[in-house]
Each structure stands twice: as structure tokens, then as C-alpha cells.
Scaffold this active site. Structure first.
Site, PDB file in Angstrom:
ATOM      1  N   GLY A 193       0.790  -1.179  -0.274  1.00  0.00           N
ATOM      2  CA  GLY A 193      -0.289  -0.461  -0.236  1.00  0.00           C
ATOM      3  C   GLY A 193       0.615   1.139   0.145  1.00  0.00           C
ATOM      4  N   PRO A 196       4.566  -4.984  -0.968  1.00  0.00           N
ATOM      5  CA  PRO A 196       4.532  -3.559  -1.442  1.00  0.00           C
ATOM      6  C   PRO A 196       5.056  -4.314  -2.485  1.00  0.00           C
ATOM      7  CG  PRO A 196       6.990  -3.831  -0.370  1.00  0.00           C
ATOM      8  CD  PRO A 196       6.263  -4.681   0.301  1.00  0.00           C
ATOM      9  N   CYS A 235     -11.052   3.494 -29.055  1.00  0.00           N
ATOM     10  CA  CYS A 235     -12.177   4.151 -29.656  1.00  0.00           C
ATOM     11  C   CYS A 235     -13.897   3.865 -28.276  1.00  0.00           C
ATOM     12  CB  CYS A 235     -12.947   3.510 -30.264  1.00  0.00           C
ATOM     13  SG  CYS A 235     -12.910   3.455 -31.915  1.00  0.00           S
ATOM     14  N   GLU A 236     -12.785   4.724 -27.227  1.00  0.00           N
ATOM     15  CA  GLU A 236     -13.838   5.049 -25.781  1.00  0.00           C
ATOM     16  C   GLU A 236     -13.354   6.216 -25.631  1.00  0.00           C
ATOM     17  OE1 GLU A 236     -15.410   2.572 -24.018  1.00  0.00           O
ATOM     18  OE2 GLU A 236     -15.026   1.184 -24.969  1.00  0.00           O
TER      19      GLU A 236
END
Ligand code: PLP
Length: 432
Positions: free
Chosen positions: A239, A290, A359-360
Site C-alpha cells: 500500500g 509492497p 474507440c472509447e
């Protein structure tokens, strides 16, 4: 620190010119610095040296064999979430006996494979899973080492999609039920060996407080479970957040020691100073998982400018890398510094979106960014993309996966070939 900087006006990874790599291997191209990965491992390892500890790198962040090999050569263990990740670790020269296996949905074949390989521990996330592992271990005539993942119900204060330690998240077992679950498995699951307790509250944490809150809450439980069931380890998960904003400027050698650095309030020393005193009295082996911290700033995605387009509301720089190569901007609102490989001579900038060919509407790498003037054919580097970059890439829009290069000093190794069109349809058949 990281190893991306301009040398004589050209962006380099260590001693290698990113533009030369792009010419040689094409774009989009992921480039990783082994020096950065080693540096991060060494710094974290050093900061934790008062503890009997094992750093289990979270393979999901970047699972290229060569990256795993760097971690293995530093003596690291691995946090895996699938049989595929275990296979990679073993192929890369890592030890199965240093692997912890997380994830809420392990399958029979994955559990059997992990038991045969002799992993360090399963981090189980439900009672049903614990019973399933017990059953399979019994069938194989083995005892499965297990830890239970506790959900401490602590807010990691990070993006909602990478928060994992709140009770509405799917991960782990509720804090209040942990003692009962250990008692049940001790009584009813003879093929399980209770080995540890694990937690992971989320990713990209930029302050130490949520870690402290979670560790403080869970430590008494760990102590009790050690007494009742002889725990050997406690894993506090991963984290650790990294610098994304203007990370190029943050790459200097003293980066990690600059306490209170606004762009990175959580230094590795601050993290260690906060958690080590809480963990040391437990007298247990402490595991750290990690992912992003190890590899995030160790990678850049190099892409080529295809076209520029001026709209009435916005200008666009259209490049050959898209959300299929790096999904963080659109999935997590991730912010990555985008910088030309050739250092701009003027300070002139104009605002534009850096977008890909997919295509977004969500296919962007950067939005409303002050960019120096760029032209068709220029190379841009999308920094800090070593974690959750290639490992989340897809073939969407039938685009071959990018190539990957690992730099080590003056050397550059192609560690993954670019996919070909044939690779795209491998395994597919017409229904005849
Ligand atoms: C169980 C577990 N451990 C470790 C990690 C690594 O997190 P990070 O990359 O933020 O260090 C994750 C990420 O999702 C995870 O799920």
C-alpha cells in the site's frame, strides 16, 4: 529515487536514451530501470532491519519475468494472487517457499499447484476457502500453511477502487470474527497449519496514519492468536504510495529523506518509524507486500505522437499508446507526468488532452495538461507507469501488447517482445 532524467537534452533511463529504445523496438514501449527497483528494495529492507522480516513483492504490480528476477536476486519473496503468478515467480528464479498466496477466489487447481510447489502460506479470505484448502490438502496427504486475512475496517483514505480494508469491501474476514474463525479451523480442519495473520488495507496510501490505525487495532489480536494458536508471522500488506505528480523532478537521490515533501508526505523512513515500534514487540516474523512502491517509479511508457487535433472545446495530442496499454488514468483517475523524450527548448506550453487510438471516450493518458509544443513523430514518456501498467494491459480493440525493456546501467534488454498479429489470434478457431 528513480533513474529517469534528461541527459544532454534527451530523456534517459539510467544511461540509456529512451528515444533510441523507441527507434529500435517501436512504440508503445515500456521501459524499466533495474537500478530503481534495487534501490527501492534496499531502502525498504534497510528501514525494516530491526524486524525479522520478509518483503513479499506484490507480483500483480508488474509481473514481467525479468522484474521478478531482479526482486528474487535481492532475496525478496512474493505475494501472488493466482497460479499464473506462481508459475511466473518460479520461472523467474523465485522460491515458492517465499510466496504468500492472496485472493478471494482461489480455484482447486491453483490450490493443488501451490501445495505441490510448497508455498510459504495461503492468505485465506473466507471460511469457505479455509475449508476448501483443508479438503484439498487432505486429499494430497499434506498440511496447508494458512493465514487468515483480517478486514480491520480502517479507511485507507485512498481512491475508492483501491481501498480494501473497509467492511463493505470483499476482502478478508471481519475483525470481530477472527478469533472464532481460528478456533473453528483449529478444531475442525486437521489438514491446515495455522501460520499467520494478514491484512492489506489499500493501495497508494500517502500518509502513515491509516497504517498506524490498522496496525494498532490488529496487534492485540495478533498477540492473542500467537498465544492461542502459535502464529509465526504477521503480514501488514502493501500500500505504500508513490509520487505521481511531477515525478521527474522528484527523482533526486534525497527524495526519500525529504520529510514533509508535499508531493510525497509518506517517506519510507516515516513509514518505518511509525510501524516498526508497533510491530517489534510481537516477536514475530513480519511480512510486507509492497507492489507499487517497488516498481511504480521504475517504469515509463514511451509513446509516439501520431497526430494533433484542434477541437472547438479542447485540443488533442493523439498518441499510439492507449488505455489498453495503461488503464490507470481512466480506471483510477491516475495522474501521470507526460514529458517529451527530447527536452523542450522553450518554456511555451499549450493545454491539451493526450489520448490514445482506442474507440472509447475514456481512452486518455492525460487531460487538460500544459504540454510543450509537440509534433507528429515525437516521442513522449508517460512516467511512473511501472506499476499496474503493463500488468493491466489488454488486447482491447485487437491491439498487440507493447514490448518491455529492462535497463541496467548502459545495457538495455528486451524482456518482452511486442505481440504480433498472429499472437492476437493464437488459440482461436473457426467453427468448422
Ligand atoms: C493482498 C495485497 N497485498 C499487496 C498489494 C500491493 O499493493 P501496493 O501495490 O499498493 O503496494 C495488493 C494490491 O492490491 C494486495 O491486494
Amino acid at each position: 529515487m528513480h533513474s529517469f532524467r534528461y541527459v544532454q537534452g534527451r530523456l534517459h533511463a539510467e544511461s540509456v536514451d529512451l528515444g533510441h529504445l523507441a527507434e529500435k523496438h517501436g512504440t508503445p514501449l515500456y521501459v524499466y530501470s533495474s537500478a530503481t527497483i534495487r534501490d527501492h528494495f534496499t531502502r525498504l529492507d534497510g528501514a525494516l532491519d530491526r524486524l525479522d522480516h520478509l518483503i513479499c513483492y506484490a507480483v500483480k504490480a508488474n509481473s514481467n519475468l525479468a522484474v521478478l528476477n531482479v526482486i528474487a536476486s535481492m532475496g525478496g519473496g512474493f505475494d501472488i494472487v493466482s497460479g499464473g503468478e506462481l508459475f511466473r515467480v518460479v520461472r523467474a528464479g523465485g522460491k515458492a517457499s517465499n510466496c504468500t498466496f492472496a485472493g478471494v477466489g482461489k480455484t482447486r487447481s491453483e490450490i493443488e499447484y501451490a501445495l505441490r510447489e510448497g508455498i510459504y502460506c495461503f492468505n485465506a479470505e473466507s471460511e469457505a476457502e479455509l475449508r476448501f484448502i483443508n479438503e484439498i490438502a487432505g486429499e494430497l496427504g499434506k498440511r496447508a500453511p494458512v493465514a487468515v486475512r483480517v478486514n480491520p475496517n480502517v479507511d485507507a483514505k485512498t481512491h475508492a477502487k483501491i481501498t480494501t480494508g473497509k467492511k463493505e469491501n470483499k476482502f478478508g474476514i471481519d475483525f470481530d470474527r477472527i478469533a472464532e474463525v481460528y478456533a473453528t479451523i483449529a478444531a475442525e480442519c486437521p489438514h491446515l497449519e495455522i501460520k499467520g495473520l494478514q491484512m492489506h488495507i489499500g493501495s497508494q496510501l500517502t500518509s502513515v496514519e491509516p497504517f498506524v490505525e490498522a496496525v494498532t487495532k490488529v496487534v492485540p489480536l495478533v498477540r492473542q492468536m500467537k498465544e492461542d494458536h502459535g502464529l509465526k508471522f504477521f503480514s501488514i500488506g502493501g500500500g505504500l504510495g508513490i509520487v505521481y505528480k511531477n515525478s521527474l523532478d522528484s527523482g533526486s537521490a534525497d527524495w526519500w529523506s525529504r520529510e514533509g515533501n508535499e508531493s510525497h508526505p509518506l517517506t519510507i523512513q516515516a513509514y518505518a518509524d511509525a510501524v516498526v515500534p508497533l510491530l517489534e514487540p510481537l516477536g514475530l516474523r513480519i511480512l510486507f507486500e509492497p507492489g507499487r512502491f517497488m516498481v511504480g517509479n521504475a517504469g515509463a511508457l514511451v509513446t509516439k505522437v501520431l497526430f494533433e487535433k484542434k477541437g472547438s472545446a479542447k485540443d488533442f495530442v493523439i498518441v499510439d499508446a492507449g488505455m489498453n496499454d495503461l488503464i490507470r488514468p481512466t480506471l483510477y483517475e491516475g495522474w501521470h507526468q507526460v514529458t517529451p523524450v527530447e527536452k523542450p527548448v522553450s518554456t511555451e506550453t499549450h493545454k491539451a488532452d493526450v489520448v490514445g487510438p482506442i474507440c472509447e471516450t475514456g481512452d486518455f493518458l492525460a487531460q487538460d495538461r500544459d504540454l510543450p509544443p509537440v509534433k507528429e513523430g515525437d516521442y513522449l514518456a508517460v512516467l511512473s507507469s511501472g506499476a499496474y501498467g503493463f500488468s493491466m494491459a489488454s488486447n482491447y480493440n485487437s491491439r498487440p501488447l507493447a514490448a518491455e525493456v529492462l535497463v541496467d546501467g548502459k545495457e538495455a534488454h528486451l524482456v518482452r517482445e511486442r505481440q504480433t498479429l498472429d499472437d492476437l489470434i493464437r488459440g482461436e478457431h473457426l467453427p468448422i
